[in-house]
Design a protein around this motif. Structure first.
Motif, PDB file in Angstrom:
ATOM      1  N   GLY A 263       0.794  -1.134   0.086  1.00 10.93           N
ATOM      2  CA  GLY A 263       0.177  -0.163   0.073  1.00 10.93           C
ATOM      3  C   GLY A 263       0.839   1.268   0.001  1.00 10.93           C
ATOM      4  N   GLN A 264       0.268   2.445  -0.064  1.00 10.00           N
ATOM      5  CA  GLN A 264       0.959   3.698  -0.193  1.00 10.00           C
ATOM      6  C   GLN A 264       0.583   4.414   1.228  1.00 10.00           C
ATOM      7  OE1 GLN A 264       2.192   3.162  -2.914  1.00 10.00           O
ATOM      8  NE2 GLN A 264       0.802   1.908  -3.869  1.00 10.00           N
ATOM      9  N   ASN A 265       1.803   5.210   1.612  1.00 11.86           N
ATOM     10  CA  ASN A 265       1.526   5.769   2.901  1.00 11.86           C
ATOM     11  C   ASN A 265       2.322   7.031   2.789  1.00 11.86           C
ATOM     12  OD1 ASN A 265       0.937   6.037   5.752  1.00 11.86           O
ATOM     13  ND2 ASN A 265       2.906   5.428   6.602  1.00 11.86           N
ATOM     14  N   ILE A 266       1.548   8.094   2.966  1.00 16.42           N
ATOM     15  CA  ILE A 266       2.255   9.560   2.445  1.00 16.42           C
ATOM     16  C   ILE A 266       1.885  10.373   3.761  1.00 16.42           C
ATOM     17  CG2 ILE A 266       2.149  11.691   1.077  1.00 16.42           C
ATOM     18  CD1 ILE A 266       1.068   9.856  -1.070  1.00 16.42           C
ATOM     19  N   ASP A 267       2.912  11.063   4.662  1.00 16.07           N
ATOM     20  CA  ASP A 267       2.807  11.822   5.679  1.00 16.07           C
ATOM     21  C   ASP A 267       3.172  13.122   5.598  1.00 16.07           C
ATOM     22  OD1 ASP A 267       3.611   8.737   7.433  1.00 16.07           O
ATOM     23  OD2 ASP A 267       1.419   9.788   7.540  1.00 16.07           O
ATOM     24  N   GLN A 268       2.055  14.072   5.900  1.00 13.46           N
ATOM     25  CA  GLN A 268       2.471  15.452   5.955  1.00 13.46           C
ATOM     26  C   GLN A 268       2.146  16.041   7.330  1.00 13.46           C
ATOM     27  OE1 GLN A 268       0.442  16.246   1.828  1.00 13.46           O
ATOM     28  NE2 GLN A 268       1.249  17.898   2.737  1.00 13.46           N
ATOM     29  N   PRO A 269       2.910  17.043   8.036  1.00 11.06           N
ATOM     30  CA  PRO A 269       2.014  17.527   9.196  1.00 11.06           C
ATOM     31  C   PRO A 269       0.664  18.235   8.702  1.00 11.06           C
ATOM     32  CG  PRO A 269       3.880  19.331   8.267  1.00 11.06           C
ATOM     33  CD  PRO A 269       3.792  18.049   7.290  1.00 11.06           C
ATOM     34  N   THR A 270      -0.396  18.228   9.706  1.00  8.05           N
ATOM     35  CA  THR A 270      -1.798  18.561   9.300  1.00  8.05           C
ATOM     36  C   THR A 270      -1.798  20.224   9.165  1.00  8.05           C
ATOM     37  OG1 THR A 270      -2.161  16.899  10.813  1.00  8.05           O
ATOM     38  CG2 THR A 270      -3.943  18.679  10.459  1.00  8.05           C
ATOM     39  N   GLU A 271      -0.948  20.938   9.991  1.00  5.04           N
ATOM     40  CA  GLU A 271      -0.934  22.386  10.167  1.00  5.04           C
ATOM     41  C   GLU A 271       0.273  22.970  10.709  1.00  5.04           C
ATOM     42  OE1 GLU A 271      -4.684  24.109  11.811  1.00  5.04           O
ATOM     43  OE2 GLU A 271      -3.521  25.172  12.887  1.00  5.04           O
ATOM     44  N   MET A 272       0.567  24.418   9.723  1.00  6.28           N
ATOM     45  CA  MET A 272       1.854  24.817  10.071  1.00  6.28           C
ATOM     46  C   MET A 272       1.455  26.417  10.209  1.00  6.28           C
ATOM     47  SD  MET A 272       4.567  23.041   8.017  1.00  6.28           S
ATOM     48  CE  MET A 272       6.066  23.829   8.858  1.00  6.28           C
ATOM     49  N   THR A 273       1.978  27.320  10.774  1.00  8.42           N
ATOM     50  CA  THR A 273       1.688  28.544  10.853  1.00  8.42           C
ATOM     51  C   THR A 273       2.974  29.262  10.576  1.00  8.42           C
ATOM     52  OG1 THR A 273       2.102  28.710  13.139  1.00  8.42           O
ATOM     53  CG2 THR A 273      -0.289  28.625  12.480  1.00  8.42           C
ATOM     54  N   ALA A 274       3.140  30.402   9.930  1.00 14.07           N
ATOM     55  CA  ALA A 274       4.281  31.162   9.654  1.00 14.07           C
ATOM     56  C   ALA A 274       3.889  32.663   9.580  1.00 14.07           C
ATOM     57  CB  ALA A 274       4.907  30.760   8.429  1.00 14.07           C
ATOM     58  N   THR A 275       4.949  33.557   9.774  1.00 10.31           N
ATOM     59  CA  THR A 275       4.704  34.993   9.572  1.00 10.31           C
ATOM     60  C   THR A 275       4.928  35.557   8.142  1.00 10.31           C
ATOM     61  OG1 THR A 275       5.613  34.932  11.992  1.00 10.31           O
ATOM     62  CG2 THR A 275       5.634  37.182  10.537  1.00 10.31           C
ATOM     63  N   GLU A 276       4.272  36.389   7.677  1.00 18.29           N
ATOM     64  CA  GLU A 276       4.482  36.964   6.579  1.00 18.29           C
ATOM     65  C   GLU A 276       5.970  37.598   6.149  1.00 18.29           C
ATOM     66  OE1 GLU A 276       2.101  40.406   5.983  1.00 18.29           O
ATOM     67  OE2 GLU A 276       2.061  40.427   3.697  1.00 18.29           O
ATOM     68  N   GLY A 277       6.498  37.069   5.237  1.00 21.59           N
ATOM     69  CA  GLY A 277       7.751  37.624   4.779  1.00 21.59           C
ATOM     70  C   GLY A 277       8.848  36.642   5.130  1.00 21.59           C
ATOM     71  N   ALA A 278       8.369  35.499   5.903  1.00 20.64           N
ATOM     72  CA  ALA A 278       9.330  34.498   6.386  1.00 20.64           C
ATOM     73  C   ALA A 278       9.560  33.315   5.522  1.00 20.64           C
ATOM     74  CB  ALA A 278       9.016  33.941   7.858  1.00 20.64           C
ATOM     75  N   ILE A 279      10.254  32.447   5.960  1.00 19.42           N
ATOM     76  CA  ILE A 279      10.553  31.135   5.113  1.00 19.42           C
ATOM     77  C   ILE A 279       9.834  29.738   5.981  1.00 19.42           C
ATOM     78  CG2 ILE A 279      12.295  29.564   4.127  1.00 19.42           C
ATOM     79  CD1 ILE A 279      14.227  31.669   4.002  1.00 19.42           C
ATOM     80  N   VAL A 280       9.033  29.015   5.197  1.00 25.88           N
ATOM     81  CA  VAL A 280       8.548  27.965   5.859  1.00 25.88           C
ATOM     82  C   VAL A 280       8.889  26.630   4.825  1.00 25.88           C
ATOM     83  CG1 VAL A 280       6.306  27.824   4.644  1.00 25.88           C
ATOM     84  CG2 VAL A 280       6.471  26.997   7.049  1.00 25.88           C
ATOM     85  N   GLN A 281       9.374  25.638   5.710  1.00 30.73           N
ATOM     86  CA  GLN A 281       9.469  24.287   4.947  1.00 30.73           C
ATOM     87  C   GLN A 281       8.334  23.101   5.277  1.00 30.73           C
ATOM     88  OE1 GLN A 281      13.625  22.942   5.056  1.00 30.73           O
ATOM     89  NE2 GLN A 281      12.717  20.811   5.677  1.00 30.73           N
ATOM     90  N   ILE A 282       7.860  22.726   4.388  1.00 25.59           N
ATOM     91  CA  ILE A 282       6.591  21.450   4.534  1.00 25.59           C
ATOM     92  C   ILE A 282       7.241  20.275   4.149  1.00 25.59           C
ATOM     93  CG2 ILE A 282       4.392  20.982   4.030  1.00 25.59           C
ATOM     94  CD1 ILE A 282       3.745  23.966   3.303  1.00 25.59           C
ATOM     95  N   ASN A 283       7.252  19.328   5.105  1.00 27.61           N
ATOM     96  CA  ASN A 283       7.907  18.032   5.075  1.00 27.61           C
ATOM     97  C   ASN A 283       6.907  17.040   4.342  1.00 27.61           C
ATOM     98  OD1 ASN A 283      10.508  18.945   5.716  1.00 27.61           O
ATOM     99  ND2 ASN A 283      10.075  18.489   7.874  1.00 27.61           N
ATOM    100  N   CYS A 284       7.433  16.016   3.719  1.00 25.79           N
ATOM    101  CA  CYS A 284       6.721  14.893   3.284  1.00 25.79           C
ATOM    102  C   CYS A 284       7.336  13.632   3.319  1.00 25.79           C
ATOM    103  CB  CYS A 284       6.001  15.301   1.788  1.00 25.79           C
ATOM    104  SG  CYS A 284       5.119  13.816   1.089  1.00 25.79           S
ATOM    105  N   THR A 285       6.940  12.692   3.758  1.00 25.31           N
ATOM    106  CA  THR A 285       7.610  11.246   3.850  1.00 25.31           C
ATOM    107  C   THR A 285       6.633  10.305   3.135  1.00 25.31           C
ATOM    108  OG1 THR A 285       6.744  10.820   6.204  1.00 25.31           O
ATOM    109  CG2 THR A 285       9.023  11.711   5.901  1.00 25.31           C
ATOM    110  N   TYR A 286       7.218   9.414   2.351  1.00 27.00           N
ATOM    111  CA  TYR A 286       6.342   8.333   1.898  1.00 27.00           C
ATOM    112  C   TYR A 286       6.912   6.959   1.645  1.00 27.00           C
ATOM    113  CZ  TYR A 286       9.712   9.192  -1.993  1.00 27.00           C
ATOM    114  OH  TYR A 286      10.762   9.288  -2.712  1.00 27.00           O
ATOM    115  N   GLN A 287       6.058   5.994   1.802  1.00 24.49           N
ATOM    116  CA  GLN A 287       6.438   4.717   1.734  1.00 24.49           C
ATOM    117  C   GLN A 287       5.585   4.232   0.569  1.00 24.49           C
ATOM    118  OE1 GLN A 287       5.735   3.608   5.777  1.00 24.49           O
ATOM    119  NE2 GLN A 287       8.114   3.048   5.991  1.00 24.49           N
TER     120      GLN A 287
END
Lengths: 115, 113
Positions: B1-25
């Protein structure tokens, strides 16, 4: 505008009824995918058609069926509707069914509400 | 089967940098996509990675490590309009020789002033 057209945009119907959702892919795209998105789930793959033939099946219920016509538009038929079938139904199209790096383009979706 | 994981929610400030991770099997991996989806709207394509490394496209970059089953989406100079759900999708071999984009549940990004 992705070039993928879905109709209707909204649909409200009663339990036990049957509905048909329609999708016109981008010009030149042979492959059509159907997805279901409900509030507590991500995009769930239902079924794929390529050039008129069923290519792959995902978590599609037996009450649901689809087809792709010679002009490449596709229809998703949902029957014996239940409250839990309320969701956004997306159609996506891509150039080919198997290739290296072609993304899928999504239509605006049909919001189905079963009451 | 397939398994894909990401964080449910993230917050960040205008002008900043954000990294959204994804892991998969998954089995039959054939590329990874990132899509952006505003509430009630269609997902729109952001990036595609099939080989290891970083792909940059304006304010957005995407990275893939196939050996680790890991990808991230990097958003720079965040704007309020970047508030949306970000979907990681892995293309896997389906039946009949086709390749199916299989989606994670998405990460809801909230950008605040």
């Amino acid at each position: 505008d992705s070039g993928v057209t879905q109709t209707p945009k909204h649909l409200i119907t009663a339990t036990g009824q049957r509905v048909t959702l329609r999708c016109s892919p981008r010009s030149g795209d042979l492959s059509v995918y159907w997805y279901q998105q409900s509030l507590d789930q991500g995009l769930q793959f239902l079924i794929q058609y390529y050039n008129g033939e069923e290519r792959a099946k995902g978590n599609i219920l037996e009450r649901f069926s689809a087809q792709q016509f010679p002009d490449l538009h596709s229809e998703l038929n949902l029957s014996s509707l239940e409250l839990g079938d309320s969701a956004l139904y997306f159609c996506a199209s891509s150039v080919v069914g198997r290739d290296l790096n072609t993304e899928a383009f999504f239509g605006q979706g049909t919001r189905l509400t079963v009451v | 089967g397939q398994n894909i994981d990401q964080p449910t929610e993230m917050t960040a400030t205008e002008g900043a940098i954000v990294q959204i991770n994804c892991t998969y099997q998954t089995s039959g991996f054939n590329g990874l996509f990132w899509y952006q989806q505003h509430a009630g709207e269609a997902p729109t394509f952001l990036s595609y990675n099939v080989l290891d490394g970083l792909e940059e496209k304006g304010r957005f970059s995407s990275f893939l490590s196939r050996s680790k089953g890991y990808s991230y989406l990097l958003l720079k100079e965040l704007q309020m309009k970047d508030s949306a759900s970000y979907l990681c999708a892995v293309r896997v071999a389906g039946s009949g020789g086709s390749y199916i984009p299989t989606f994670g549940r998405g990460t809801s990004l909230i950008v605040h002033p």
